[in-house]
Design a protein around this motif. Structure first.
Motif, mmCIF file in Angstrom:
data_model
loop_
_atom_site.group_PDB
_atom_site.id
_atom_site.type_symbol
_atom_site.label_atom_id
_atom_site.label_comp_id
_atom_site.label_asym_id
_atom_site.label_seq_id
_atom_site.Cartn_x
_atom_site.Cartn_y
_atom_site.Cartn_z
ATOM 1 N N ASN A 286 0.848 -1.191 0.000
ATOM 2 C CA ASN A 286 0.000 0.000 0.000
ATOM 3 C C ASN A 286 0.882 1.239 0.000
ATOM 4 O OD1 ASN A 286 0.550 1.126 2.628
ATOM 5 N ND2 ASN A 286 -0.720 -0.474 3.508
ATOM 6 N N SER A 287 0.257 2.396 -0.290
ATOM 7 C CA SER A 287 1.033 3.631 -0.396
ATOM 8 C C SER A 287 0.652 4.615 0.700
ATOM 9 C CB SER A 287 0.840 4.257 -1.780
ATOM 10 O OG SER A 287 -0.531 4.298 -2.096
ATOM 11 N N PHE A 288 0.145 4.089 1.839
ATOM 12 C CA PHE A 288 -0.192 4.989 2.943
ATOM 13 C C PHE A 288 1.099 5.469 3.595
ATOM 14 C CE2 PHE A 288 -4.277 3.899 2.083
ATOM 15 C CZ PHE A 288 -4.735 2.682 2.542
ATOM 16 N N THR A 289 1.128 6.741 3.953
ATOM 17 C CA THR A 289 2.279 7.254 4.702
ATOM 18 C C THR A 289 1.774 8.116 5.830
ATOM 19 O OG1 THR A 289 2.390 9.159 3.221
ATOM 20 C CG2 THR A 289 3.886 7.301 2.744
ATOM 21 N N ASN A 290 2.535 8.154 6.899
ATOM 22 C CA ASN A 290 2.210 9.047 8.008
ATOM 23 C C ASN A 290 3.538 9.416 8.650
ATOM 24 O OD1 ASN A 290 1.468 10.333 10.361
ATOM 25 N ND2 ASN A 290 -0.312 9.027 10.694
ATOM 26 N N ARG A 291 3.960 10.662 8.377
ATOM 27 C CA ARG A 291 5.287 11.048 8.848
ATOM 28 C C ARG A 291 5.328 11.253 10.355
ATOM 29 N NH1 ARG A 291 6.536 15.781 7.594
ATOM 30 N NH2 ARG A 291 4.561 16.438 6.682
ATOM 31 N N VAL A 292 4.176 11.447 10.994
ATOM 32 C CA VAL A 292 4.173 11.816 12.416
ATOM 33 C C VAL A 292 3.541 10.726 13.277
ATOM 34 C CG1 VAL A 292 4.206 14.278 11.963
ATOM 35 C CG2 VAL A 292 2.028 13.083 12.135
ATOM 36 N N LEU A 293 3.549 9.470 12.785
ATOM 37 C CA LEU A 293 2.962 8.376 13.561
ATOM 38 C C LEU A 293 3.820 8.102 14.783
ATOM 39 C CD1 LEU A 293 0.773 6.176 13.669
ATOM 40 C CD2 LEU A 293 2.357 4.691 12.459
ATOM 41 N N LEU A 294 3.248 8.243 15.967
ATOM 42 C CA LEU A 294 3.987 8.021 17.205
ATOM 43 C C LEU A 294 3.428 6.839 17.999
ATOM 44 C CD1 LEU A 294 4.479 11.701 18.429
ATOM 45 C CD2 LEU A 294 6.201 10.154 17.524
ATOM 46 N N GLU A 295 2.096 6.796 18.166
ATOM 47 C CA GLU A 295 1.507 5.735 18.976
ATOM 48 C C GLU A 295 0.071 5.509 18.509
ATOM 49 O OE1 GLU A 295 1.484 7.102 22.990
ATOM 50 O OE2 GLU A 295 0.034 8.671 22.589
#
Lengths: 113, 228
Positions: free
Chosen positions: B48-57
């Motif tokens: 998949n092409s999902f991104t999340n640069r600020v994923l912490l918890e």
């Protein structure tokens, strides 16, 4: 996991060395899981038209339903098997004691016969 | 006995081994489903092409993936503990057999009714018949009655050995100066093979065990013939 093989002209599927026909609850659990997972996935897709999410729903439902049904089916089978073994043991003892004074099925006292 | 492509359990010859095979089926199904689930999730993540640069918890998912594995482990542990305690149940053995491991043979003693003792050596390959099993056949088999509770007392005379019969679900250490006890019940007639399972020297691989399970009348005839 061994794949399909022919044995005595009958197809046999092995799951980690065991013929799946010999594993109690295997067929019913997987059939229930596969059909339920497929049904839930299809229903979700028809409702939302989201392919990937429907596939995820379907797959996770398959895993969950298979696990739950497998646990329930094996527990029930284990309880039933215990009762069968008790009956079997009782029948064997009755066969051994048949015709003696301790015959559990005797209706006529031996000295009256 | 095991043949050349036999990787997993042999057919069971005792109720204990039967229950172990059922438990193995139960555990393998759970493990296979968990593995399938993880592989599916990994495929999903890779493609998949999902991104999340600020994923912490993610508190909810972390709770979920802590509780669910704990439940899975409970589903595996409950039948396991049941079987463990089933194997330790008190029963009244009708027969006691003593097994002593030596370098490199087993000796057996039946002391209940009359004193019967014999040694069990592997038949060397040079003396094998075409119908014998190489490295498995012995000169004197361990004859045991079927459908009878038997107490096995195992020890050793020199170094540590281990008395193993996979079809009965038994593997017991034979330790010098110590008596290990186990209870078996064989529920079908036949020949059951095993091999020493604790390294004990040069001929560790050449001291097999053969249990011959017979009906009670044949066992009594055998005992009488050994006494004479």
């Amino acid at each position: 996991m061994e794949m399909w093989k022919l044995k005595n002209a009958v197809m046999e599927f092995s799951f980690f060395g065991r013929n799946v026909e010999e594993i109690p609850c295997f067929k019913s659990s997987f059939m229930t899981g596969i059909l339920s997972g497929f049904g839930i996935g299809m229903a979700h897709f028809l409702a939302t038209s989201r392919v990937k999410r429907s596939a995820d729903f379907g797959f996770y439902s398959f895993i969950t339903i298979t696990l739950v049904y497998w646990t329930y089916c094996r527990y029930k089978w284990s309880k039933d098997r215990f009762i069968y073994r008790q009956i079997q043991s009782g029948l064997q003892k009755a066969a051994v004691l048949e015709g003696t004074e301790k015959d559990p099925n005797q209706t006529i006292k031996l000295d009256e016969a | 006995m095991a043949t050349w492509s036999h990787l997993l359990f042999q057919d069971s010859a005792s109720p204990t081994m039967e229950q172990m095979i059922f438990f193995h089926d139960h555990t393998m199904i759970i493990l296979t489903l968990i593995t399938t689930l993880v592989v599916y999730m990994m495929m999903n993540t890779m493609y998949n092409s999902f991104t999340n640069r600020v994923l912490l918890e993610g508190q909810e998912i972390e709770t979920f993936w802590t509780i669910i594995p704990a439940l899975m482990l409970i589903f595996i542990a409950l039948p396991s503990l049941r079987l463990l305690y089933l194997m330790d149940e008190i029963n009244n053995p009708a027969l006691t057999v003593k097994t002593i491991g030596h370098q490199w043979y087993w000796s057996y003693e039946y002391s209940d009714f009359s004193s019967i003792e014999f040694d069990s050596y592997m038949i060397p390959s040079s003396e094998n018949l075409p119908s014998s099993f190489r490295l498995l056949d012995v000169d004197n088999r361990t004859i045991l009655p079927m459908n009878t509770q038997i107490r096995m007392m195992i020890t050793a005379g020199d170094v540590i050995h281990a008395w193993t019969v996979p079809a009965l679900g038994m593997k017991i250490d034979a330790i010098p100066g110590r008596l290990n006890q186990s209870s078996i019940m064989i529920n079908r007639p036949g020949l059951f093979f095993g091999q020493c399972s604790e390294i004990c020297g040069a001929n560790h691989s050449f001291m097999p065990i053969v249990v011959e399970s017979v009906n009670t009348s044949s066992f009594i005839k055998w005992m009488n013939s050994m006494v004479e």
